[in-house]
Each structure stands twice: as C-alpha cells, then as structure tokens.
Design a protein around this motif. Structure first.
Motif, PDB file in Angstrom:
ATOM      1  N   THR A  19       0.769  -0.971   0.058  1.00 41.42           N
ATOM      2  CA  THR A  19       0.216   0.325   0.329  1.00 41.42           C
ATOM      3  C   THR A  19       0.916   1.330  -0.161  1.00 41.42           C
ATOM      4  O   THR A  19       0.495   2.153  -0.290  1.00 41.42           O
ATOM      5  N   LEU A  20       2.530   1.398   0.169  1.00 36.58           N
ATOM      6  CA  LEU A  20       3.325   1.777   0.417  1.00 36.58           C
ATOM      7  C   LEU A  20       2.917   3.250  -0.533  1.00 36.58           C
ATOM      8  O   LEU A  20       3.043   4.693  -0.940  1.00 36.58           O
ATOM      9  N   PRO A  21       3.778   2.705  -2.151  1.00 36.47           N
ATOM     10  CA  PRO A  21       3.351   3.405  -2.674  1.00 36.47           C
ATOM     11  C   PRO A  21       2.338   4.769  -3.187  1.00 36.47           C
ATOM     12  O   PRO A  21       2.568   5.499  -3.675  1.00 36.47           O
ATOM     13  N   TYR A  22       0.923   3.683  -2.800  1.00 43.28           N
ATOM     14  CA  TYR A  22      -0.192   4.555  -3.337  1.00 43.28           C
ATOM     15  C   TYR A  22      -0.027   6.140  -1.977  1.00 43.28           C
ATOM     16  O   TYR A  22      -0.129   6.459  -1.746  1.00 43.28           O
ATOM     17  N   LEU A  23       0.204   5.535  -0.579  1.00 40.66           N
ATOM     18  CA  LEU A  23       0.225   6.492   0.479  1.00 40.66           C
ATOM     19  C   LEU A  23       1.007   7.271   0.284  1.00 40.66           C
ATOM     20  O   LEU A  23       0.638   8.708   0.302  1.00 40.66           O
ATOM     21  N   THR A  24       2.385   7.837  -0.161  1.00 46.11           N
ATOM     22  CA  THR A  24       3.378   8.399  -0.203  1.00 46.11           C
ATOM     23  C   THR A  24       3.126   9.432  -1.548  1.00 46.11           C
ATOM     24  O   THR A  24       3.061  10.349  -1.499  1.00 46.11           O
ATOM     25  N   ARG A  25       2.552   8.454  -2.415  1.00 44.38           N
ATOM     26  CA  ARG A  25       1.704   8.939  -3.789  1.00 44.38           C
ATOM     27  C   ARG A  25       0.940   9.974  -3.232  1.00 44.38           C
ATOM     28  O   ARG A  25       0.403  11.516  -3.876  1.00 44.38           O
ATOM     29  N   TRP A  26      -0.179   9.944  -2.877  1.00 42.63           N
ATOM     30  CA  TRP A  26      -1.516  10.836  -2.296  1.00 42.63           C
ATOM     31  C   TRP A  26      -0.659  12.168  -1.085  1.00 42.63           C
ATOM     32  O   TRP A  26      -1.035  12.596  -1.632  1.00 42.63           O
ATOM     33  N   TYR A  27       0.155  11.009  -0.462  1.00 44.61           N
ATOM     34  CA  TYR A  27       0.954  12.513   0.076  1.00 44.61           C
ATOM     35  C   TYR A  27       1.307  13.684  -0.242  1.00 44.61           C
ATOM     36  O   TYR A  27       1.591  14.823   0.050  1.00 44.61           O
ATOM     37  N   GLU A  28       2.563  12.883  -1.516  1.00 45.57           N
ATOM     38  CA  GLU A  28       3.073  14.199  -2.438  1.00 45.57           C
ATOM     39  C   GLU A  28       2.059  14.885  -3.524  1.00 45.57           C
ATOM     40  O   GLU A  28       2.461  16.461  -3.518  1.00 45.57           O
ATOM     41  N   THR A  29       1.283  14.604  -3.183  1.00 42.23           N
ATOM     42  CA  THR A  29       0.312  15.086  -4.496  1.00 42.23           C
ATOM     43  C   THR A  29      -1.220  16.171  -3.480  1.00 42.23           C
ATOM     44  O   THR A  29      -0.873  17.778  -4.517  1.00 42.23           O
ATOM     45  N   GLU A  62     -11.657   4.022  -5.298  1.00 43.68           N
ATOM     46  CA  GLU A  62     -11.864   4.754  -4.032  1.00 43.68           C
ATOM     47  C   GLU A  62     -11.713   5.717  -2.725  1.00 43.68           C
ATOM     48  O   GLU A  62     -12.041   6.436  -2.516  1.00 43.68           O
ATOM     49  N   LYS A  63     -10.414   5.214  -2.263  1.00 45.75           N
ATOM     50  CA  LYS A  63     -10.587   5.473  -1.094  1.00 45.75           C
ATOM     51  C   LYS A  63      -9.085   7.564  -1.489  1.00 45.75           C
ATOM     52  O   LYS A  63      -9.206   8.243  -1.145  1.00 45.75           O
ATOM     53  N   GLU A  64      -8.947   7.094  -3.174  1.00 49.86           N
ATOM     54  CA  GLU A  64      -8.301   8.342  -2.978  1.00 49.86           C
ATOM     55  C   GLU A  64      -8.959   9.105  -3.442  1.00 49.86           C
ATOM     56  O   GLU A  64      -9.553  10.968  -3.250  1.00 49.86           O
ATOM     57  N   ALA A  65     -11.006   8.998  -4.096  1.00 52.39           N
ATOM     58  CA  ALA A  65     -12.300   9.548  -4.310  1.00 52.39           C
ATOM     59  C   ALA A  65     -12.313  10.204  -2.803  1.00 52.39           C
ATOM     60  O   ALA A  65     -13.241  11.572  -2.512  1.00 52.39           O
ATOM     61  N   VAL A  66     -12.171   9.603  -1.692  1.00 44.54           N
ATOM     62  CA  VAL A  66     -12.821   9.970  -0.498  1.00 44.54           C
ATOM     63  C   VAL A  66     -11.966  11.290  -0.046  1.00 44.54           C
ATOM     64  O   VAL A  66     -12.545  12.224   0.182  1.00 44.54           O
ATOM     65  N   ILE A  67     -10.246  11.203   0.050  1.00 46.04           N
ATOM     66  CA  ILE A  67      -9.811  12.336  -0.065  1.00 46.04           C
ATOM     67  C   ILE A  67      -9.953  13.571  -0.458  1.00 46.04           C
ATOM     68  O   ILE A  67     -10.128  14.846   0.472  1.00 46.04           O
ATOM     69  N   ARG A  68     -10.465  13.273  -1.751  1.00 42.73           N
ATOM     70  CA  ARG A  68     -10.505  14.876  -2.784  1.00 42.73           C
ATOM     71  C   ARG A  68     -11.982  15.234  -1.752  1.00 42.73           C
ATOM     72  O   ARG A  68     -12.390  16.024  -2.148  1.00 42.73           O
ATOM     73  N   LEU A  89     -12.928  14.856   0.735  1.00 41.64           N
ATOM     74  CA  LEU A  89     -13.112  15.634   1.702  1.00 41.64           C
ATOM     75  C   LEU A  89     -12.265  16.938   1.648  1.00 41.64           C
ATOM     76  O   LEU A  89     -12.695  17.632   2.555  1.00 41.64           O
ATOM     77  N   LEU A  90     -11.017  17.037   1.020  1.00 37.26           N
ATOM     78  CA  LEU A  90     -10.480  18.283   0.806  1.00 37.26           C
ATOM     79  C   LEU A  90     -11.679  19.450  -0.141  1.00 37.26           C
ATOM     80  O   LEU A  90     -11.370  20.434   0.426  1.00 37.26           O
ATOM     81  N   ALA A  91     -12.213  18.396  -0.319  1.00 36.37           N
ATOM     82  CA  ALA A  91     -13.904  19.731  -1.760  1.00 36.37           C
ATOM     83  C   ALA A  91     -12.378  20.695  -1.809  1.00 36.37           C
ATOM     84  O   ALA A  91     -13.285  22.189  -1.570  1.00 36.37           O
ATOM     85  N   ASP A  92     -11.581  20.244  -2.699  1.00 39.52           N
ATOM     86  CA  ASP A  92     -10.588  22.033  -2.989  1.00 39.52           C
ATOM     87  C   ASP A  92     -10.818  21.830  -4.660  1.00 39.52           C
ATOM     88  O   ASP A  92     -10.925  20.276  -5.347  1.00 39.52           O
ATOM     89  N   PRO A  93     -11.811  23.219  -5.344  1.00 37.36           N
ATOM     90  CA  PRO A  93     -12.012  22.719  -6.515  1.00 37.36           C
ATOM     91  C   PRO A  93     -10.284  22.894  -7.542  1.00 37.36           C
ATOM     92  O   PRO A  93     -10.564  22.256  -8.953  1.00 37.36           O
ATOM     93  N   GLU A  94      -9.435  23.617  -6.685  1.00 34.86           N
ATOM     94  CA  GLU A  94      -8.239  23.342  -8.080  1.00 34.86           C
ATOM     95  C   GLU A  94      -7.568  22.202  -7.252  1.00 34.86           C
ATOM     96  O   GLU A  94      -6.305  22.171  -7.738  1.00 34.86           O
ATOM     97  N   LEU A  95      -7.893  21.090  -7.496  1.00 36.24           N
ATOM     98  CA  LEU A  95      -7.135  20.093  -7.013  1.00 36.24           C
ATOM     99  C   LEU A  95      -6.644  19.532  -8.115  1.00 36.24           C
ATOM    100  O   LEU A  95      -6.754  19.999  -9.011  1.00 36.24           O
ATOM    101  N   PRO A  96      -5.387  19.310  -7.981  1.00 39.45           N
ATOM    102  CA  PRO A  96      -4.236  18.102  -8.773  1.00 39.45           C
ATOM    103  C   PRO A  96      -5.799  17.017  -9.597  1.00 39.45           C
ATOM    104  O   PRO A  96      -6.274  15.935  -8.564  1.00 39.45           O
ATOM    105  N   PRO A  97      -5.892  16.576 -10.669  1.00 38.48           N
ATOM    106  CA  PRO A  97      -5.789  14.982 -11.144  1.00 38.48           C
ATOM    107  C   PRO A  97      -5.732  13.870 -10.285  1.00 38.48           C
ATOM    108  O   PRO A  97      -4.504  14.246  -9.631  1.00 38.48           O
ATOM    109  N   PRO A  98      -6.378  13.035 -10.366  1.00 42.29           N
ATOM    110  CA  PRO A  98      -6.376  11.848  -9.585  1.00 42.29           C
ATOM    111  C   PRO A  98      -5.098  11.380  -9.910  1.00 42.29           C
ATOM    112  O   PRO A  98      -4.933  11.297 -10.516  1.00 42.29           O
TER     113      PRO A  98
END
Length: 551
Positions: A297-307, A386-392, A394-403
């Motif tokens: 799972t770590l590659p996803y966690l680190t990528r989400w954190y960077e993004t 699905e988990k990345e969609a939850v993050i996005r 909860l952030l509710a930011d229209p300026e977020l980069p693509p998934p």
C-alpha cells in the motif's frame, strides 16, 4: 456488538460456499440422506458446538503445549475415518454410537450418530476459518472482549451451519428414501466408502490441492464481507451509533476520532495530536514494516501525500509492531528511511493507539475530516481509487490536481495463494513432520510427503514463540501457491545466508542481516497458479518468522 455478530454470521455463510468447504460437503450430503428426519439437525448442532469449542480452546492449548496446530487436522482425519468405518462395519458403528444412546433417538444413528458426525465435521471445518480465528485471537490478545470472542465465533459457526443444514435437508427431501431404505446395507457400505475416501483424500493433502484448482468464485462475496466489517468496526468505534450525517456528503459521519495515545517516538515530525490536526484531512494508517500487505500500500500512500499535502492533507503512519524486532526504534527508523516515507510516523509499541481505535488489522486506514470526525475506513489492500476519491471529497478543493491512483502499479494479489505462514510455535499451523520442541534446540526430520500449503523443519532448530532460529544443517520446506514468496527474517548479530531451491533446483542465495522482509523467489509466468516446492537451507543463527506471498 449486534452488528459484529451479524457480520460474523455472514462471514460463516460465505465460508460455507467457498472452495474450502468442499471436503465437508460429501459428509453433510451423506449424513443428510442417511438416518431419520432429525439427523440433519443433529449433524449441524454437533458441527456448531464442536467448531466453536475447538476454535476457542484448541489453538491456545496447542500453543501452551508447543504442539503444531496441524495436529487438529490429523485428529479430524482420524475421526472422519472412524465415521466411515462405522458405516462399513455395523458392529463398530454401534460401539462408537453407544455413548449417544441416552440422547433418546428412536433408531441407532439418528440423533447420536448425527451428533458424532457433526462433531467430527466441526473439527474438520476449523482449518477453513482462518479469518475468524485470526480475529478472535487478536481480540483475546487485547483482553478486552473475551465474551465477544465467544459470541463472534458462535455466530460464525451458526452462519456456516445454516448453509450446511440447507444442503443436508435439500439432499434428504430431494431423494425418494423408500428405495434407499430398502437397500440400507448397500447404501451404508457405499456411504462408508465415500467417507473413507474423503479421509484418504485429506491424509494425502489432496483436498487442499483441490481447493486451489477451483476458481475463486466467492471473491466478490468476500469483498462485500470486508466492506461490511469496516462499517461494523466504525459503528463500534462510534459507540454503537453514527453521528449526524453531513448532508453535503454521501460519506457517513462516525463522530470524533479517538486520540493518539501512548506514542513512544515520532519520526519525520514533532509530536502530533488528532485535536491539533483539526483543519486538515487526515489519513491514519496502521502498519508495520515487515508486513507485505502494508508494503504494497505504501506506493499509494506516498503518492497521495506528495499530491495533496499542499492542499491540507496529512498522513499519520501508526507503526504498531507484530514482531519483537519491530519494537526497536532504530529498526523502524531505518525502514522508514529505506522505504522513502516522508510523512509523520508514530511508534505505537504498547498498542495504546491500536486499542483506543479498536483496530485489528494491518494495514487499516481511517479517514478523518477537517472537523476531526471519522468518515471512512478500509482494511487490507485494494480500493485505491475509492480511497483517493474519499480524500478528494474531504478536501473539497476545486483546485486539486487530477487523481493519481491509476498511475501506480497495483500489486494486490488477484489469484488464490497460500496464506501467511508463521514459524514460531505461538501461531504456526499446517506443520507436518517432527512435532515442535518449544524454546530448546532440537533435531527435526523432514517428512517424505509434504501436502500443499504445509511447512516442515529439517536439521537443528530452536523454535521460539514468534520465530525459529536455525542451527546446524537447518532446512525449511514449504509447498506454496503464489507468484512470489517472501520471508520475514534477520539474525541476532552479523550476517547469515539462505540458499533457495525451487522444485529441487537452486535459485539463489539471499544475504540476511537486518530484520526485515526478504524476497526469496519468483515463479515463472508459465507456472503461475501451480503449487511449488520451496526448500531453504539456512546458516546458523538466521531467524525465520513468517512466509508471505504475492502475485
């Protein structure tokens, strides 16, 4: 608690329609047809009672005596063989049914014989229930839910029993019993031969091999079970009820998140608190650095954190150790550095945060909104989009980069594979060959035949509670299913080696030094889905903790 019992009941039903139950079905079918109308119910009653008892008592007893958990399977084979002989030899059948005659059955073999068969099936069925056994063991280790452990195990057994009862009753009602009764002696002999064939199949290990050949048609059901379990754990976390739902979101609101407790050290961060992180979206990840599922799972966690870190997203990795070496801060710090983890990591060596959250799994991910409320959870690998969609959300930011989840290679296993295999006597199972002599160096002999998914020791070993330490001429054999095989290993000091052989051919030598997860071998793509024989030859002082597998 009621929700957890419901999930356990459903899990038992799922197990009863999985390939694992195939060796049990001929016995249930035969038992349902033979005898009186009460026999199917007696069979299931015996199964539920014996399964619950064996699950809660046998593992602890075998661990205390230093015996292999595979002893349960051997006893099951003997009991099933006795049932087969009782059908073939009427005098023998009357002898072993004698203790049950006080139960008031009208005909020999009706209630008493059904109960006896059910008891043997409960013992035989125990190896099918790995997930619930692991969950019950974790509950028992916390010493917080002893009554719950009994009730959850019983609910699981009732779920499986309900399905098997339906099979037995359907078998009985679907046949015209008058011709069967007219040829009763012949029917008994045929059924006896079938039951003895099952016992022989088990003794040869062919039942487990058959399971690997059957498609995993229950995987979707098991996914639903895991999702339901996550919802149940959050329901319990919220004190049995959900908080008011945020009407602007489809995510549930499970109330305020428990605080981080008993953290012995922070890596990559100053000490943090859940209260101090309000205003941020937080992903709380329970993990441990030698867990292959966590590592995938770590590659996803680190990528989400960077993004998303610049948008108000924080990951807190709660490192809760499984093995003693994972309690060493220097080992965890080295692993965090080598794995390239930049987000905060909290060392939960005393399991205080684990217990505060009521957690039971590695990995487990809890998603907390900006108000400090738990909104979503997921246990195990997968569901990354699905988990990345939850993050996005909860952030509710229209300026977020693509998934970004689709840009990471998903290494979650998709084919059947051998379960994680522990080598310390506290949790070892599927062990064949010499019995364990706990905490003392002893000479072990490899068996002539090794069933699928089984493990065996050869040479001199000191087998301790959570590890096996190699002595002179130490060898390990494992018949496994999986594309990749790993070993959690290390040495007490200095370095050691592990020579790896696959199906009798030398593959490589692995240098072992620090305590971590080592990849031993990969099977060729053309052989994926086939069972392989792994043999390890270990230098003295090498410590072996557990085998894990991947696609």
């Amino acid at each position: 608690m009621a929700v957890l019992l419901g999930i356990a009941f459903i899990a038992g039903m799922v197990t009863a329609v999985s390939p694992c139950v195939l060796p049990v079905l001929p016995l249930v079918f035969a038992g349902g047809v033979a005898g009186g109308a009460r026999r199917p119910y007696a069979i299931v009653a015996g199964l539920v009672a014996s399964f619950t008892t064996f699950t809660l008592v046998a593992a602890a007893l075998l661990s205390a005596l230093g015996l292999p958990n595979d002893l349960l399977r051997n006893v099951a084979i003997a009991v099933v063989a006795a049932v087969g002989l009782s059908l073939l030899l009427p005098r023998f059948g009357h002898l072993i049914e004698r203790p049950f005659r006080t139960l008031g059955r009208r005909q020999p073999g009706d209630v008493g014989g059904g109960l006896l068969l059910g008891v043997s099936l409960g013992l035989l069925f125990t190896p099918c229930a790995g997930p619930v056994i692991a969950a019950v063991a974790t509950v028992a280790a916390t010493q917080r839910y002893s009554v719950s452990a009994v009730l959850v195990t019983l609910a699981y057994a009732l779920g499986a029993g309900a399905v098997l009862l339906a099979v037995a009753v359907a078998a009985r009602r679907g046949l015209d019993l008058h011709p069967v009764r007219a040829r009763a002696p012949l029917v008994r002999r045929v059924l006896g031969c079938l039951v003895l064939a099952v016992a022989a199949l088990m003794a040869l290990g062919l039942d487990t091999r058959l399971q690997t050949k059957v498609p995993g048609y229950t995987r979707a059901l098991q996914g639903l079970e895991e999702s339901a379990t996550a919802a149940a754990r959050l329901h319990e976390l919220a004190g049995g009820r959900k908080a008011a739902i945020d009407e602007t979101s489809e995510l549930d609101d499970f109330g305020s998140a428990p605080e981080l407790a008993g953290i012995s050290l922070w890596l990559n961060s100053k000490p943090l608190t859940v209260a101090g992180l309000r205003g941020k979206v937080v992903l709380l990840d329970f993990w441990t650095y030698s867990c292959v599922n966590c590592l995938r799972t770590l590659p996803y966690l680190t990528r989400w954190y960077e993004t998303y870190r610049d948008s108000g997203f924080v990951i807190v990795g709660v490192h809760t150790p499984e093995f003693a070496f994972e309690r060493e801060p220097s080992n965890v710090a080295r692993a965090v550095r080598e794995l390239g983890i930049d987000y905060p990591v909290a060392l939960d060596d005393a399991y205080e945060t684990w217990s505060a959250w009521g957690n039971r799994y590695w990995p487990a991910e809890y998603f907390i909104d900006r108000r400090g409320h738990v909104r979503f959870a997921h246990f195990g690998e997968g569901a990354y989009e699905e988990k990345e969609a939850v993050i996005r959300e909860l952030l509710a930011d229209p300026e977020l980069p693509p998934p970004v989840s689709r840009e990471v290679e998903d290494e979650t296993p998709t084919r059947p594979q051998t379960p994680e295999t522990y080598l310390g006597y506290a949790r070892i199972d599927r062990l064949v060959g010499s019995p364990v002599v706990p905490d003392d160096e002893h000479a072990y002999e490899l068996p002539e035949f090794l069933p699928d998914h089984a493990v065996a020791f050869g040479g001199r070993w000191t087998i301790e509670r959570e590890r096996a330490v190699a002595g002179a001429g130490a060898r390990l054999q494992l018949r496994f299913l999986g594309g990749r095989v790993f070993l959690v290993s290390g040495t007490a000091g200095g370095a050691g080696t592990v020579d790896v052989f696959l199906n009798g051919r030398y593959v490589r030598t692995v240098e072992v030094a620090s305590h971590r997860l080592y990849e031993l071998a990969r099977t060729s793509p053309g052989r994926r889905g086939r069972v392989e024989l792994l043999e390890l030859r270990l230098s003295q002082g090498v410590e072996a903790y557990a085998f894990t597998f991947g696609s």
